[in-house]
Structures are given as C-alpha cells and as structure tokens.
Scaffold this motif. Structure first.
Motif, PDB file in Angstrom:
ATOM      1  N   LYS A  12       3.953   8.999  -1.172  1.00 37.58           N
ATOM      2  CA  LYS A  12       4.507   7.837  -0.466  1.00 37.58           C
ATOM      3  C   LYS A  12       5.106   6.766  -1.234  1.00 37.58           C
ATOM      4  N   ILE A  13       4.863   6.669  -2.755  1.00 29.80           N
ATOM      5  CA  ILE A  13       5.541   5.816  -3.519  1.00 29.80           C
ATOM      6  C   ILE A  13       7.133   6.272  -3.702  1.00 29.80           C
ATOM      7  N   LYS A  14       7.375   7.594  -3.579  1.00 29.92           N
ATOM      8  CA  LYS A  14       8.676   8.303  -3.877  1.00 29.92           C
ATOM      9  C   LYS A  14       9.298   8.084  -2.526  1.00 29.92           C
ATOM     10  N   ALA A  15       8.612   8.061  -1.527  1.00 24.87           N
ATOM     11  CA  ALA A  15       9.420   7.900  -0.162  1.00 24.87           C
ATOM     12  C   ALA A  15       9.869   6.244   0.080  1.00 24.87           C
ATOM     13  N   GLU A  16       8.813   5.478  -0.202  1.00 24.64           N
ATOM     14  CA  GLU A  16       9.051   4.273   0.188  1.00 24.64           C
ATOM     15  C   GLU A  16       9.137   3.188  -0.873  1.00 24.64           C
ATOM     16  N   GLY A  17       9.306   3.434  -1.962  1.00 23.39           N
ATOM     17  CA  GLY A  17       9.730   2.832  -3.211  1.00 23.39           C
ATOM     18  C   GLY A  17       8.443   2.058  -3.663  1.00 23.39           C
ATOM     19  N   SER A  18       7.691   1.318  -2.786  1.00 28.46           N
ATOM     20  CA  SER A  18       6.112   0.694  -3.491  1.00 28.46           C
ATOM     21  C   SER A  18       5.281   0.844  -2.212  1.00 28.46           C
ATOM     22  N   ILE A  19       4.074   0.819  -2.374  1.00 27.78           N
ATOM     23  CA  ILE A  19       3.239   0.668  -1.365  1.00 27.78           C
ATOM     24  C   ILE A  19       2.002  -0.259  -1.492  1.00 27.78           C
ATOM     25  N   HIS A  20       1.282  -0.437  -0.424  1.00 25.35           N
ATOM     26  CA  HIS A  20       0.117  -1.399  -0.612  1.00 25.35           C
ATOM     27  C   HIS A  20      -1.153  -0.730  -0.155  1.00 25.35           C
ATOM     28  N   ILE A  21      -2.136  -1.136  -0.963  1.00 25.92           N
ATOM     29  CA  ILE A  21      -3.477  -0.816  -0.796  1.00 25.92           C
ATOM     30  C   ILE A  21      -4.515  -1.927  -0.537  1.00 25.92           C
ATOM     31  N   GLY A  45      -0.026  -1.199   8.136  1.00 23.94           N
ATOM     32  CA  GLY A  45       0.866  -0.361   7.394  1.00 23.94           C
ATOM     33  C   GLY A  45       0.403  -0.174   6.157  1.00 23.94           C
ATOM     34  N   THR A  46      -1.033  -0.458   5.769  1.00 25.58           N
ATOM     35  CA  THR A  46      -1.506  -0.287   4.142  1.00 25.58           C
ATOM     36  C   THR A  46      -1.775   1.214   4.144  1.00 25.58           C
ATOM     37  N   SER A  47      -1.535   1.888   2.868  1.00 30.83           N
ATOM     38  CA  SER A  47      -1.545   3.100   2.721  1.00 30.83           C
ATOM     39  C   SER A  47      -2.678   3.826   2.210  1.00 30.83           C
ATOM     40  N   ALA A  48      -3.741   2.939   1.917  1.00 34.89           N
ATOM     41  CA  ALA A  48      -5.049   3.518   1.552  1.00 34.89           C
ATOM     42  C   ALA A  48      -5.946   2.256   1.515  1.00 34.89           C
ATOM     43  N   ALA A 220       6.263  -3.189  -9.661  1.00 35.41           N
ATOM     44  CA  ALA A 220       5.021  -2.586  -9.134  1.00 35.41           C
ATOM     45  C   ALA A 220       4.931  -1.355  -8.252  1.00 35.41           C
ATOM     46  N   ASP A 221       4.386  -0.530  -8.388  1.00 33.81           N
ATOM     47  CA  ASP A 221       4.486   0.653  -7.392  1.00 33.81           C
ATOM     48  C   ASP A 221       3.529   0.541  -6.341  1.00 33.81           C
ATOM     49  N   ILE A 222       2.329  -0.275  -6.685  1.00 28.84           N
ATOM     50  CA  ILE A 222       1.452  -0.308  -5.823  1.00 28.84           C
ATOM     51  C   ILE A 222       0.808  -1.776  -5.997  1.00 28.84           C
ATOM     52  N   ILE A 223       0.688  -2.456  -4.726  1.00 32.08           N
ATOM     53  CA  ILE A 223       0.000  -3.703  -4.717  1.00 32.08           C
ATOM     54  C   ILE A 223      -1.144  -3.666  -4.159  1.00 32.08           C
ATOM     55  N   VAL A 224      -2.342  -4.223  -4.711  1.00 36.75           N
ATOM     56  CA  VAL A 224      -3.539  -4.314  -4.185  1.00 36.75           C
ATOM     57  C   VAL A 224      -4.095  -5.613  -3.840  1.00 36.75           C
ATOM     58  N   THR A 225      -4.409  -5.658  -2.586  1.00 31.43           N
ATOM     59  CA  THR A 225      -4.987  -7.137  -2.248  1.00 31.43           C
ATOM     60  C   THR A 225      -6.365  -7.116  -1.508  1.00 31.43           C
ATOM     61  N   GLY A 226      -7.221  -7.764  -2.088  1.00 30.27           N
ATOM     62  CA  GLY A 226      -8.536  -7.993  -1.598  1.00 30.27           C
ATOM     63  C   GLY A 226      -9.206  -9.284  -1.039  1.00 30.27           C
ATOM     64  N   ASN A 227      -9.089 -10.324  -1.478  1.00 31.91           N
ATOM     65  CA  ASN A 227      -9.607 -11.438  -1.164  1.00 31.91           C
ATOM     66  C   ASN A 227      -8.887 -12.076   0.319  1.00 31.91           C
ATOM     67  N   GLU A 243       4.806  -6.309   4.601  1.00 24.89           N
ATOM     68  CA  GLU A 243       6.248  -6.639   4.690  1.00 24.89           C
ATOM     69  C   GLU A 243       7.062  -6.812   3.607  1.00 24.89           C
ATOM     70  N   GLY A 244       6.359  -7.803   2.629  1.00 24.47           N
ATOM     71  CA  GLY A 244       6.858  -8.299   1.300  1.00 24.47           C
ATOM     72  C   GLY A 244       7.049  -7.051   0.391  1.00 24.47           C
ATOM     73  N   VAL A 245       5.987  -6.069   0.619  1.00 21.17           N
ATOM     74  CA  VAL A 245       5.941  -4.816  -0.229  1.00 21.17           C
ATOM     75  C   VAL A 245       7.047  -4.010   0.106  1.00 21.17           C
ATOM     76  N   LYS A 246       7.347  -3.926   1.481  1.00 25.31           N
ATOM     77  CA  LYS A 246       8.381  -2.974   2.138  1.00 25.31           C
ATOM     78  C   LYS A 246       9.745  -3.505   2.055  1.00 25.31           C
ATOM     79  N   ARG A 247       9.902  -4.659   1.543  1.00 29.13           N
ATOM     80  CA  ARG A 247      11.257  -5.330   1.781  1.00 29.13           C
ATOM     81  C   ARG A 247      12.086  -4.678   0.624  1.00 29.13           C
ATOM     82  N   THR A 248      11.717  -3.976  -0.586  1.00 26.27           N
ATOM     83  CA  THR A 248      12.240  -3.549  -1.591  1.00 26.27           C
ATOM     84  C   THR A 248      12.725  -2.052  -1.341  1.00 26.27           C
ATOM     85  N   ARG A 249      12.239  -1.865  -0.173  1.00 27.64           N
ATOM     86  CA  ARG A 249      12.554  -0.092  -0.281  1.00 27.64           C
ATOM     87  C   ARG A 249      14.006   0.089  -0.148  1.00 27.64           C
ATOM     88  N   PRO A 250      14.148   1.475  -0.736  1.00 25.68           N
ATOM     89  CA  PRO A 250      15.497   1.672  -0.975  1.00 25.68           C
ATOM     90  C   PRO A 250      16.127   1.836   0.184  1.00 25.68           C
TER      91      PRO A 250
END
Ligand code: 1GP
Length: 250
Positions: A12-21, A45-48, A220-227, A243-250
C-alpha cells in the motif's frame, strides 16, 4: 519471512506513497461504537485499524471490541499493545514493539518475552517495530517510563530510529503522545527519513488535513490518528485527514 498484513502495508505504501491508519482506544468506546468508527474510517479510506491505549482495559472488553470490528471491516486489525493485556486472539496482527527510549527493561524486552508465547499460540502476525516517544510524550511516555526526545533534537531521534533499524525492526514509530498539543515537527521527520530505510510511522496530535499533509510531505509513510474519532464531526475530519495523506501521492 513476512506475513500478509506487513506485506499489505508495504504494498500500500509503495502504491500510494503514504497511508493512514485509524487508532481505536478500546477503553474509550463500547464495542458497537468501535465497530461504527472502524466501518466509517474504512469507507473514508483508512488502510488498517490499530487497537490499543496507554492504560488498562479488560481482556474480555478488548476481545469484544476486536470481534465487533472484525465483523464490519475487511482491512487488517493490528494490535497496538501497551502491555501483555493488549493481546487478543481475534486480531490479524500485532505491532511487536519495543519502546526504545524507555529506562525500564520491562518495556524494552520484558513484556515482549511474556507476550511472545501468546502471540504464537494465537497465530497473530508479529510485525517488528521500534517505538520512540518524542515531544510531550503524553500518557504513553509516563506509563512506558520513557525519556522523551525533545522536538528540538531531531538528530537524537534519528539515532534512536537508526538503532532500531540496525536491531532489525521493520518499522519505526515516532510517537508525539496521544492528544499532543503539537504533532511531531517536519524537521524531525525529515531528519529521521534521511537516516533510515524502513517505513516511518508518525502519530500523536494530528487533527487536521494540513498537519497530515505536513507530516507526509516531510517523509512519513504512515499517519496514525486516534483522538480525532472522538470529535462530533469525526467522520468529516477523518476523511479530510486521509485526503491530506493522499495529496502527496505520486
Ligand atoms: C497515539 O499516535 C497515536 O498513540 C495517536 O495520537 O490520539 O493524538 O491522534 P492521537
């Protein structure tokens, strides 16, 4: 040999540049609430889904939470344990992690020794990860007896991260502390990225699309948000962060 969840994350990281969990703290939600959050995060669109908190939750509640989430999502469920009580047989994988800047050997290797046989018995996929507490550090820093690396010392954080990689850890997680006032600064992320080759996970205090974008732009390759899942407009905000995470996709 790596398992399917790790393979999935790397692809997923390879395909999308960066992902969200999405991180769910089982202590803060009932199982049905957790399932709803997980379901809507997957749609956004979260990945895990990561499950864990910094304090105590009963085994029965953790199991019910994982099972409830499992029923409604297809994405992997990864445990994010703060202790051996954070292990559930119903998850897909577990961050098999060591708190690299703890002064307590229990959090470096003690809990892992106690937990490893259970991970094997339950057939959970262990994903090796070096965990580093930075900035305020929050509850995780206190509970884990860490000496948090100040945001003003990026090269020190990089030394921790590189040591983790050299010890064989497959991922490095930079933790600013759940609910941190300021997320991990881009200078620190950039410095670490320069040093390490393994994927870098960033979490703690990310509440907006701009903050997510800043972190991924810095490396960052993976962004984690909780709160953020606890806010009234959670669904909207998670979508924006993704959307912010995906904006950097190649
Ligand atoms: C905590 O890094 C995570 O372990 C997420 O932090 O709850 O501030 O999003 P937040």
């Amino acid at each position: 040999m790596i398992g399917w969840v790790e393979q999935y994350l790397l692809e997923k990281i390879k395909a999308e540049g960066s992902i969200h969990i999405t991180l769910i703290d089982p202590e803060k939600l009932t199982p049905p609430q957790a399932a709803r959050v997980a379901e809507s995060s997957e749609i956004s669109g979260t990945s895990a889904i990561m499950i864990g908190g910094s304090t105590f939750v009963s085994q029965a509640h953790l199991d019910s939470t994982v099972k409830a989430i499992k029923r409604v999502v297809k994405i992997p469920i990864i445990l994010f344990p703060n202790n051996i009580t954070g292990i559930s047989r119903y998850a897909d994988a577990i961050w098999f992690m060591s708190l690299l800047n703890s002064v307590d050997p229990y959090f470096l290797i003690g809990a892992q020794i106690l937990g490893a046989p259970l991970v094997k018995k339950y057939g959970l996929e262990p994903i090796s990860m070096g965990y580093i507490i930075v900035g305020e550090g929050g509850t995780a820093g206190i509970v884990g007896k860490a000496i948090p690396v100040p945001y003003s010392k990026p090269e020190l954080a990089a030394a921790h991260a590189l040591a983790g990689q050299y010890l064989g850890m497959h991922f490095i997680y930079l933790e600013g502390g759940s609910g941190a006032k300021t997320p991990v600064p881009p200078e620190m992320i950039r410095t670490i990225k320069h040093f390490i080759d393994v994927p870098l996970i960033i979490g703690g205090g990310i509440r907006t699309k701009e903050q997510a974008l800043t972190a991924v732009s810095a490396g960052a390759d993976i962004i984690v948000t909780g709160n953020v899942i606890e806010s009234d407009d959670a669904r909207q905000r998670i979508s924006e962060i993704i959307e912010g995470v995906k904006r950097t996709r190649p």
